[in-house]
Design a protein around this motif. Structure first.
Motif, PDB file in Angstrom:
ATOM      1  N   GLU A 126     -59.133-107.324 -43.584  1.00 49.76           N
ATOM      2  CA  GLU A 126     -60.302-106.502 -43.897  1.00 49.76           C
ATOM      3  C   GLU A 126     -61.115-106.194 -42.646  1.00 49.76           C
ATOM      4  O   GLU A 126     -61.774-105.149 -42.561  1.00 49.76           O
ATOM      5  CB  GLU A 126     -61.174-107.209 -44.925  1.00 49.76           C
ATOM      6  CG  GLU A 126     -60.556-107.269 -46.317  1.00 49.76           C
ATOM      7  CD  GLU A 126     -61.387-108.098 -47.276  1.00 49.76           C
ATOM      8  OE1 GLU A 126     -62.311-108.804 -46.819  1.00 49.76           O
ATOM      9  OE2 GLU A 126     -61.112-108.043 -48.493  1.00 49.76           O
ATOM     10  N   ALA A 127     -61.067-107.091 -41.673  1.00 49.61           N
ATOM     11  CA  ALA A 127     -61.769-106.839 -40.413  1.00 49.61           C
ATOM     12  C   ALA A 127     -61.142-105.667 -39.664  1.00 49.61           C
ATOM     13  O   ALA A 127     -61.841-104.744 -39.229  1.00 49.61           O
ATOM     14  CB  ALA A 127     -61.760-108.095 -39.551  1.00 49.61           C
ATOM     15  N   THR A 128     -59.822-105.685 -39.497  1.00 46.02           N
ATOM     16  CA  THR A 128     -59.186-104.567 -38.784  1.00 46.02           C
ATOM     17  C   THR A 128     -59.314-103.277 -39.582  1.00 46.02           C
ATOM     18  O   THR A 128     -59.504-102.198 -39.011  1.00 46.02           O
ATOM     19  CB  THR A 128     -57.710-104.870 -38.495  1.00 46.02           C
ATOM     20  OG1 THR A 128     -57.004-105.130 -39.721  1.00 46.02           O
ATOM     21  CG2 THR A 128     -57.571-106.090 -37.586  1.00 46.02           C
ATOM     22  N   GLU A 129     -59.214-103.376 -40.902  1.00 46.61           N
ATOM     23  CA  GLU A 129     -59.356-102.192 -41.756  1.00 46.61           C
ATOM     24  C   GLU A 129     -60.710-101.528 -41.529  1.00 46.61           C
ATOM     25  O   GLU A 129     -60.817-100.302 -41.367  1.00 46.61           O
ATOM     26  CB  GLU A 129     -59.211-102.608 -43.219  1.00 46.61           C
ATOM     27  CG  GLU A 129     -59.054-101.464 -44.192  1.00 46.61           C
ATOM     28  CD  GLU A 129     -57.619-100.984 -44.342  1.00 46.61           C
ATOM     29  OE1 GLU A 129     -57.436 -99.760 -44.460  1.00 46.61           O
ATOM     30  OE2 GLU A 129     -56.695-101.811 -44.338  1.00 46.61           O
ATOM     31  N   GLY A 157     -54.344 -99.968 -44.663  1.00 46.43           N
ATOM     32  CA  GLY A 157     -54.415 -99.426 -43.311  1.00 46.43           C
ATOM     33  C   GLY A 157     -53.920-100.408 -42.268  1.00 46.43           C
ATOM     34  O   GLY A 157     -53.191-100.028 -41.343  1.00 46.43           O
ATOM     35  N   SER A 158     -54.279-101.674 -42.400  1.00 49.76           N
ATOM     36  CA  SER A 158     -53.912-102.649 -41.379  1.00 49.76           C
ATOM     37  C   SER A 158     -52.407-102.871 -41.307  1.00 49.76           C
ATOM     38  O   SER A 158     -51.863-103.123 -40.228  1.00 49.76           O
ATOM     39  CB  SER A 158     -54.631-103.975 -41.629  1.00 49.76           C
ATOM     40  OG  SER A 158     -54.252-104.537 -42.864  1.00 49.76           O
ATOM     41  N   ILE A 159     -51.710-102.748 -42.433  1.00 48.36           N
ATOM     42  CA  ILE A 159     -50.264-102.927 -42.379  1.00 48.36           C
ATOM     43  C   ILE A 159     -49.591-101.733 -41.713  1.00 48.36           C
ATOM     44  O   ILE A 159     -48.558-101.880 -41.043  1.00 48.36           O
ATOM     45  CB  ILE A 159     -49.673-103.183 -43.795  1.00 48.36           C
ATOM     46  CG1 ILE A 159     -48.230-103.701 -43.692  1.00 48.36           C
ATOM     47  CG2 ILE A 159     -49.740-101.944 -44.662  1.00 48.36           C
ATOM     48  CD1 ILE A 159     -48.098-105.036 -43.011  1.00 48.36           C
ATOM     49  N   GLY A 173     -46.912 -94.188 -45.558  1.00 45.34           N
ATOM     50  CA  GLY A 173     -48.302 -94.429 -45.911  1.00 45.34           C
ATOM     51  C   GLY A 173     -49.186 -93.340 -45.350  1.00 45.34           C
ATOM     52  O   GLY A 173     -48.725 -92.224 -45.082  1.00 45.34           O
ATOM     53  N   ALA A 174     -50.439 -93.655 -45.173  1.00 47.94           N
ATOM     54  CA  ALA A 174     -51.388 -92.672 -44.641  1.00 47.94           C
ATOM     55  C   ALA A 174     -51.001 -92.269 -43.220  1.00 47.94           C
ATOM     56  O   ALA A 174     -50.472 -93.083 -42.457  1.00 47.94           O
ATOM     57  CB  ALA A 174     -52.794 -93.247 -44.664  1.00 47.94           C
ATOM     58  N   PRO A 175     -51.240 -91.044 -42.841  1.00 48.43           N
ATOM     59  CA  PRO A 175     -50.922 -90.595 -41.483  1.00 48.43           C
ATOM     60  C   PRO A 175     -51.947 -91.103 -40.473  1.00 48.43           C
ATOM     61  O   PRO A 175     -52.984 -91.650 -40.840  1.00 48.43           O
ATOM     62  CB  PRO A 175     -50.995 -89.067 -41.605  1.00 48.43           C
ATOM     63  CG  PRO A 175     -52.023 -88.841 -42.684  1.00 48.43           C
ATOM     64  CD  PRO A 175     -51.813 -89.964 -43.668  1.00 48.43           C
ATOM     65  N   GLY A 176     -51.624 -90.925 -39.204  1.00 46.03           N
ATOM     66  CA  GLY A 176     -52.592 -91.198 -38.160  1.00 46.03           C
ATOM     67  C   GLY A 176     -52.350 -92.469 -37.366  1.00 46.03           C
ATOM     68  O   GLY A 176     -53.156 -92.813 -36.504  1.00 46.03           O
ATOM     69  N   PHE A 177     -51.247 -93.163 -37.628  1.00 46.52           N
ATOM     70  CA  PHE A 177     -50.952 -94.394 -36.892  1.00 46.52           C
ATOM     71  C   PHE A 177     -49.810 -94.140 -35.910  1.00 46.52           C
ATOM     72  O   PHE A 177     -48.751 -93.645 -36.300  1.00 46.52           O
ATOM     73  CB  PHE A 177     -50.595 -95.526 -37.857  1.00 46.52           C
ATOM     74  CG  PHE A 177     -51.741 -95.923 -38.744  1.00 46.52           C
ATOM     75  CD1 PHE A 177     -52.693 -96.832 -38.299  1.00 46.52           C
ATOM     76  CD2 PHE A 177     -51.881 -95.368 -40.011  1.00 46.52           C
ATOM     77  CE1 PHE A 177     -53.758 -97.185 -39.116  1.00 46.52           C
ATOM     78  CE2 PHE A 177     -52.938 -95.723 -40.832  1.00 46.52           C
ATOM     79  CZ  PHE A 177     -53.888 -96.633 -40.377  1.00 46.52           C
ATOM     80  N   VAL A 178     -50.044 -94.474 -34.655  1.00 49.27           N
ATOM     81  CA  VAL A 178     -49.070 -94.238 -33.591  1.00 49.27           C
ATOM     82  C   VAL A 178     -48.836 -95.552 -32.853  1.00 49.27           C
ATOM     83  O   VAL A 178     -49.791 -96.247 -32.486  1.00 49.27           O
ATOM     84  CB  VAL A 178     -49.580 -93.174 -32.598  1.00 49.27           C
ATOM     85  CG1 VAL A 178     -48.583 -92.988 -31.452  1.00 49.27           C
ATOM     86  CG2 VAL A 178     -49.848 -91.855 -33.311  1.00 49.27           C
TER      87      VAL A 178
END
Length: 458
Positions: A126-129, A157-159, A173-178
């Motif tokens: 939850e902290a990183t999220e 999001g964190s995963i 999942g949701a976009p935007g992670f690189v």
């Protein structure tokens, strides 16, 4: 330091069998194929040890999930939770609470730079999220950059921010992670021949990644200050400073994930203190109160906090800043100072763990490299001493992972509870573990590594 109670290890096999039956019938375990596991029923714990209902005692070189930094059942911390429960068990996060306010103040005072506001969560994921959410709102950008060798939690999001294989089951999942490659001199993705070259090439790779992703689209770069589960990778000197410079150049926020590396694990309050740097946000959990009551959070800089002065923050948790959790964090930080635990960690690293692991590395051909800080170490195991081919392959399971399974069994047979991940054996005991206990555990590791040596082919 406080002397922990002597373990009262008495067999109670009937109770242990009942615990096992109820667990098997009703508990659904994380990261597991349920029919293939048999969790060990635990009867009790004290200091650096826990024991089962058969009366077998284990010296814990895993700190459970690298979070029991203060040791099991620290009497002062237990008393603080009891006192807090008598005073006030719970209150909603919309109120000002004594324990919450004091915990936030103490954490902010120990954080670097101008990181002065704390958003409390129930744990590290939850902290990183929430840190990522803050970064996206603050910058108006959507991309988050993280390394492949990382674990940031298992919420939605964190995963996805996580780089290692536990991410795969949650995709798409949701976009935007690189993802990009961080420094790892022993197994360099950049064919480097020195830590200095690794630092230079890893920073150039990150700069190139920023370029092709578009810096105007990147909200944050999130890094485990010292990579935890995925290798205990201590960044070469200059790397984090280079990340700070790249973030400042492009208006990107730097999120330091210190869920595992913080609060004494690396011999400092925050691992970034080792390099004298200040991120924009720091995520914490685990060692802040050693998991005695669930707690995590985000410490943020003044400019990030100011984003929400007149704009509501779109996030919250029913148990954010739970009074019992915050009271335990206050007590834990005081105990760390009163008992000189940070100094103890640094002394153990310099005089016991580091030297002994180097002796073990020189003795065992299966140990390709030893690395770490504080009470945060890993042995990188190999089966080919010429090529440094890993003892087991990346993400190995079943028969392919048998050498590591045999190594774990050898440790447990002698009363040592190890932590392993892929081809690595981690040495991550509680921060309060004594020199004598460390010597005991390292002697067991030394003998157990004969099992790994038998799989060395060249």
């Amino acid at each position: 330091m406080t002397e922990f109670a002597s373990p009262d290890v008495r067999p109670d096999t009937d109770k242990g069998a009942q615990v096992a039956r109820d667990d098997r019938a009703h508990v659904f375990h994380s990261w597991s194929a349920q029919a293939q596991i048999a969790p060990l029923p635990i009867a009790g714990a004290s200091g650096s040890y826990f024991w089962d209902f058969e009366g077998k005692r284990y010296l814990d070189f895993s700190s459970q999930l690298v979070n029991v930094n203060i040791g099991y059942q620290h009497p002062k911390l237990v008393a603080a939770i009891q006192e807090a429960a008598a005073r006030q068990c719970t209150i909603a996060p919309s109120f000002a609470d004594e324990s919450r306010s004091e915990a936030a103040r103490m954490i902010a005072e120990r954080a670097p730079g101008d990181l002065d506001k704390v958003f409390f969560t129930n744990g590290g994921a939850e902290a990183t999220e929430n840190a990522m959410r803050m970064a996206r709102i603050h910058t108006g950008r959507h991309k988050i950059l993280t390394t492949y060798r990382s674990y940031h939690g298992a919420t939605s999001g964190s995963i996805l921010a996580t780089g290692e294989p536990r991410r795969w089951g949650s995709e798409p999942g949701a976009p935007g992670f690189v993802h990009f490659w961080g420094p790892y001199p022993f197994r360099s993705a950049f064919h480097s021949t020195s830590p200095e070259q690794e630092c230079e090439r890893a920073l150039q790779h990150l700069r190139d990644t920023i370029m092709v992703e578009g810096p105007q689209t990147i909200a944050a770069i999130m890094l485990e200050t010292v990579v935890g589960t995925n290798g205990i990778l201590v960044p070469p000197d200059g790397y984090l400073a280079g990340v700070r410079e790249l973030c400042d150049e492009h208006g990107i926020l730097w999120i330091a994930d210190e869920v595992m590396a913080g609060f004494g694990r690396c011999g400092e309050w925050f691992a970034v203190d080792h390099w004298g740097l200040a991120p924009d946000l720091i995520c914490f959990a685990k060692g802040v109160n050693s998991g005695y009551v669930p707690l995590g959070g985000v410490v943020m800089s003044a400019r990030v906090a100011a984003t929400f002065d007149d704009r509501p923050y779109p996030g919250g948790l029913t148990y954010s800043g739970h009074p019992l959790a915050c009271a335990s964090a206050v007590a834990s930080m005081r105990i760390f100072e009163e008992e000189g635990i940070l100094e103890h960690v640094r002394k153990m690293a310099d005089t016991v763990i580091g030297p002994r692991l180097e002796e073990i590395r020189a003795k065992h051909p299966s140990v390709g490299e030893v690395r770490g800080l504080g009470v945060f170490w890993a042995l990188d195991l190999v089966k080919d001493t010429t090529t440094n081919e890993a003892l087991v392959s990346y993400n190995a399971s079943g028969e392919a992972a048998k050498p590591m399974a045999e190594l774990m069994a050898a440790c447990k047979a002698e009363g040592l509870w190890p932590m392993t991940h892929f081809n690595r054996l981690h040495v991550v005991p509680p921060c309060t573990t004594t020199a004598e206990e460390l010597a005991e555990g390292l002697d067991v590791l030394d003998r157990a590594l004969d099992v790994a040596d038998a799989h060395v082919t060249a």
